[in-house]
Scaffold this motif. Structure first.
Motif, PDB file in Angstrom:
ATOM      1  N   GLU A  74     -26.634 -20.031 -49.624  1.00 53.40           N
ATOM      2  CA  GLU A  74     -27.515 -19.956 -50.441  1.00 53.40           C
ATOM      3  C   GLU A  74     -28.129 -18.433 -50.742  1.00 53.40           C
ATOM      4  O   GLU A  74     -28.059 -17.786 -51.803  1.00 53.40           O
ATOM      5  CB  GLU A  74     -28.638 -20.709 -50.526  1.00 53.40           C
ATOM      6  N   THR A  75     -28.379 -17.845 -49.764  1.00 50.46           N
ATOM      7  CA  THR A  75     -28.921 -16.683 -49.431  1.00 50.46           C
ATOM      8  C   THR A  75     -27.910 -15.684 -49.933  1.00 50.46           C
ATOM      9  O   THR A  75     -28.002 -14.563 -50.693  1.00 50.46           O
ATOM     10  CB  THR A  75     -29.412 -16.405 -48.067  1.00 50.46           C
ATOM     11  N   MET A  76     -26.490 -15.625 -49.627  1.00 46.70           N
ATOM     12  CA  MET A  76     -25.353 -15.052 -49.775  1.00 46.70           C
ATOM     13  C   MET A  76     -25.209 -15.048 -51.228  1.00 46.70           C
ATOM     14  O   MET A  76     -23.994 -14.356 -51.734  1.00 46.70           O
ATOM     15  CB  MET A  76     -24.224 -15.165 -48.711  1.00 46.70           C
ATOM     16  N   LYS A  77     -25.614 -15.762 -52.161  1.00 39.87           N
ATOM     17  CA  LYS A  77     -25.332 -15.702 -53.406  1.00 39.87           C
ATOM     18  C   LYS A  77     -25.622 -14.590 -54.315  1.00 39.87           C
ATOM     19  O   LYS A  77     -25.246 -14.132 -55.220  1.00 39.87           O
ATOM     20  CB  LYS A  77     -25.897 -17.144 -54.118  1.00 39.87           C
ATOM     21  N   ALA A  78     -26.694 -13.781 -53.734  1.00 43.03           N
ATOM     22  CA  ALA A  78     -27.104 -12.700 -54.215  1.00 43.03           C
ATOM     23  C   ALA A  78     -26.055 -11.688 -53.606  1.00 43.03           C
ATOM     24  O   ALA A  78     -25.277 -11.483 -52.905  1.00 43.03           O
ATOM     25  CB  ALA A  78     -28.489 -12.278 -53.516  1.00 43.03           C
ATOM     26  N   ALA A  79     -26.140 -10.442 -54.829  1.00 50.84           N
ATOM     27  CA  ALA A  79     -25.256  -9.460 -54.537  1.00 50.84           C
ATOM     28  C   ALA A  79     -25.756  -8.683 -53.333  1.00 50.84           C
ATOM     29  O   ALA A  79     -26.894  -8.502 -52.967  1.00 50.84           O
ATOM     30  CB  ALA A  79     -25.289  -8.634 -55.856  1.00 50.84           C
ATOM     31  N   PRO A  80     -24.802  -7.948 -52.516  1.00 49.67           N
ATOM     32  CA  PRO A  80     -24.890  -7.255 -51.329  1.00 49.67           C
ATOM     33  C   PRO A  80     -25.721  -5.836 -51.944  1.00 49.67           C
ATOM     34  O   PRO A  80     -25.717  -5.277 -52.844  1.00 49.67           O
ATOM     35  CB  PRO A  80     -23.535  -6.573 -51.026  1.00 49.67           C
ATOM     36  N   SER A  81     -26.890  -5.713 -51.276  1.00 47.22           N
ATOM     37  CA  SER A  81     -27.913  -4.921 -51.545  1.00 47.22           C
ATOM     38  C   SER A  81     -28.699  -4.496 -50.514  1.00 47.22           C
ATOM     39  O   SER A  81     -28.854  -5.366 -49.412  1.00 47.22           O
ATOM     40  CB  SER A  81     -28.663  -5.163 -52.768  1.00 47.22           C
ATOM     41  N   ARG A  82     -29.544  -3.670 -50.396  1.00 44.80           N
ATOM     42  CA  ARG A  82     -30.747  -3.375 -49.595  1.00 44.80           C
ATOM     43  C   ARG A  82     -31.589  -4.561 -49.384  1.00 44.80           C
ATOM     44  O   ARG A  82     -32.108  -4.908 -48.444  1.00 44.80           O
ATOM     45  CB  ARG A  82     -31.404  -1.919 -49.747  1.00 44.80           C
ATOM     46  N   GLU A  83     -32.172  -4.975 -50.847  1.00 45.79           N
ATOM     47  CA  GLU A  83     -32.906  -6.187 -50.735  1.00 45.79           C
ATOM     48  C   GLU A  83     -32.396  -7.183 -50.039  1.00 45.79           C
ATOM     49  O   GLU A  83     -33.059  -8.005 -49.355  1.00 45.79           O
ATOM     50  CB  GLU A  83     -33.213  -6.504 -52.147  1.00 45.79           C
ATOM     51  N   LEU A  84     -31.049  -7.698 -50.160  1.00 42.73           N
ATOM     52  CA  LEU A  84     -30.500  -8.811 -49.504  1.00 42.73           C
ATOM     53  C   LEU A  84     -30.465  -8.421 -47.961  1.00 42.73           C
ATOM     54  O   LEU A  84     -30.664  -9.433 -47.357  1.00 42.73           O
ATOM     55  CB  LEU A  84     -29.049  -8.929 -49.790  1.00 42.73           C
ATOM     56  N   THR A  85     -30.459  -7.340 -47.507  1.00 40.44           N
ATOM     57  CA  THR A  85     -30.376  -6.853 -46.236  1.00 40.44           C
ATOM     58  C   THR A  85     -31.801  -7.259 -45.585  1.00 40.44           C
ATOM     59  O   THR A  85     -31.731  -7.858 -44.658  1.00 40.44           O
ATOM     60  CB  THR A  85     -29.944  -5.698 -45.738  1.00 40.44           C
ATOM     61  N   ALA A  86     -32.922  -6.839 -46.369  1.00 40.33           N
ATOM     62  CA  ALA A  86     -34.117  -6.883 -46.004  1.00 40.33           C
ATOM     63  C   ALA A  86     -34.436  -8.588 -45.918  1.00 40.33           C
ATOM     64  O   ALA A  86     -34.990  -8.978 -44.867  1.00 40.33           O
ATOM     65  CB  ALA A  86     -35.011  -6.404 -47.017  1.00 40.33           C
ATOM     66  N   THR A  87     -33.835  -9.333 -46.758  1.00 35.36           N
ATOM     67  CA  THR A  87     -33.986 -11.051 -46.960  1.00 35.36           C
ATOM     68  C   THR A  87     -33.360 -11.391 -45.598  1.00 35.36           C
ATOM     69  O   THR A  87     -34.164 -12.100 -44.930  1.00 35.36           O
ATOM     70  CB  THR A  87     -33.410 -11.411 -48.060  1.00 35.36           C
ATOM     71  N   LEU A  88     -32.130 -11.020 -45.457  1.00 32.89           N
ATOM     72  CA  LEU A  88     -31.682 -11.495 -44.100  1.00 32.89           C
ATOM     73  C   LEU A  88     -32.256 -11.322 -42.947  1.00 32.89           C
ATOM     74  O   LEU A  88     -32.348 -11.999 -41.955  1.00 32.89           O
ATOM     75  CB  LEU A  88     -29.941 -11.121 -43.887  1.00 32.89           C
ATOM     76  N   LEU A  89     -33.035 -10.140 -42.803  1.00 25.36           N
ATOM     77  CA  LEU A  89     -33.684  -9.648 -41.649  1.00 25.36           C
ATOM     78  C   LEU A  89     -34.903 -10.447 -41.577  1.00 25.36           C
ATOM     79  O   LEU A  89     -35.397 -10.862 -40.470  1.00 25.36           O
ATOM     80  CB  LEU A  89     -34.052  -8.178 -41.586  1.00 25.36           C
ATOM     81  N   ARG A  90     -35.739 -10.772 -42.818  1.00 22.63           N
ATOM     82  CA  ARG A  90     -36.929 -11.514 -42.762  1.00 22.63           C
ATOM     83  C   ARG A  90     -36.309 -13.078 -42.181  1.00 22.63           C
ATOM     84  O   ARG A  90     -37.337 -13.487 -41.596  1.00 22.63           O
ATOM     85  CB  ARG A  90     -37.681 -11.672 -43.863  1.00 22.63           C
ATOM     86  N   GLN A  91     -35.248 -13.538 -42.822  1.00 23.51           N
ATOM     87  CA  GLN A  91     -34.742 -14.841 -42.329  1.00 23.51           C
ATOM     88  C   GLN A  91     -34.549 -14.876 -40.698  1.00 23.51           C
ATOM     89  O   GLN A  91     -34.784 -15.896 -40.297  1.00 23.51           O
ATOM     90  CB  GLN A  91     -33.540 -15.237 -42.925  1.00 23.51           C
ATOM     91  N   LEU A  92     -34.083 -13.790 -40.119  1.00 25.34           N
ATOM     92  CA  LEU A  92     -34.048 -13.585 -38.731  1.00 25.34           C
ATOM     93  C   LEU A  92     -35.222 -13.823 -38.034  1.00 25.34           C
ATOM     94  O   LEU A  92     -35.437 -14.589 -37.144  1.00 25.34           O
ATOM     95  CB  LEU A  92     -33.318 -12.301 -38.340  1.00 25.34           C
ATOM     96  N   VAL A  93     -36.203 -13.194 -38.459  1.00 26.04           N
ATOM     97  CA  VAL A  93     -37.636 -13.431 -37.912  1.00 26.04           C
ATOM     98  C   VAL A  93     -38.190 -14.721 -38.139  1.00 26.04           C
ATOM     99  O   VAL A  93     -38.586 -15.376 -37.198  1.00 26.04           O
ATOM    100  CB  VAL A  93     -38.617 -12.458 -38.584  1.00 26.04           C
TER     101      VAL A  93
END
Length: 191
Positions: A74-93
């Motif tokens: 679901e998360t990876m439906k977004a286009a690769p971007s800085r914002e997606l990277t930040a989302t992935l890091l927040r999900q890690l936390v």
């Protein structure tokens, strides 16, 4: 050794809780029996010794910390971007906070590895494989940044996770979301 996979998993989950709560010195086969609520000696039937238990704890924590494939898709439906990277890091936390015991157990395993060369070898191999997989995945899905950038993000997030686990009030005034956003902004400047 017994082969009941569900019982083995329950014992490993109990061992993770003991390791996270009581540290490496508190982790005994008997303490795992007690945490799992099973008869004394049950853990011994599944693990030949403490060293084998530690190795399998490492594998189980990796399983527990792997992102949910449905949420990741679901998360990876977004286009690769800085914002997606930040989302992935927040999900890690969020995952770390959702399973603090696994992360604390991994920290305990790291500390134990400083005294056990065989465990250090296993941990080094495991972490090296995970880091390589994470870097490769980051690049394959087209997220911004190169190998060095992903390594820097890994190292920075490891620090955030360790601080949040061990002294949670330390970073609270700065806000984890702001820390992640600043990290992404500084590591992945806009093109």
């Amino acid at each position: 050794m017994r082969q009941n996979p569900a019982r083995r998993t329950a014992l490993l989950d109990a061992a993770i809780e003991v390791l996270a709560r009581d540290g490496s010195r508190g982790l005994t086969l008997r303490s795992v029996d007690k945490e799992a609520g099973v008869p004394t000696g049950t853990t011994t039937n599944y693990f030949a010794n403490r060293a084998e238990l530690l190795r399998q704890i490492m594998a189980r924590t990796h399983e527990r910390l792997t992102p949910d494939p449905v949420q990741m898709a679901e998360t990876m439906k977004a286009a690769p971007s800085r914002e997606l990277t930040a989302t992935l890091l927040r999900q890690l936390v969020e995952r770390m906070r959702g399973d603090r015991s696994s992360h604390l157990a991994m920290l305990e395993l790291r500390l134990e590895a400083t005294r056990r060369p065989e465990l250090q070898a296993d941990l080094t191999t495991t972490f090296a494989d995970m880091l390589k997989s994470n870097i490769d995945w980051h690049l394959e899905v087209g997220l911004p940044g190169d190998r060095a950038t992903v390594l820097q993000l890994y190292l920075a997030m490891l620090g955030v996770i360790v601080d949040d686990l061990t002294v949670p009030g330390l970073l609270q005034p700065y806000g984890i979301d702001k820390i992640v956003d600043d990290l992404v902004d500084r590591s992945l400047p806009e093109s």
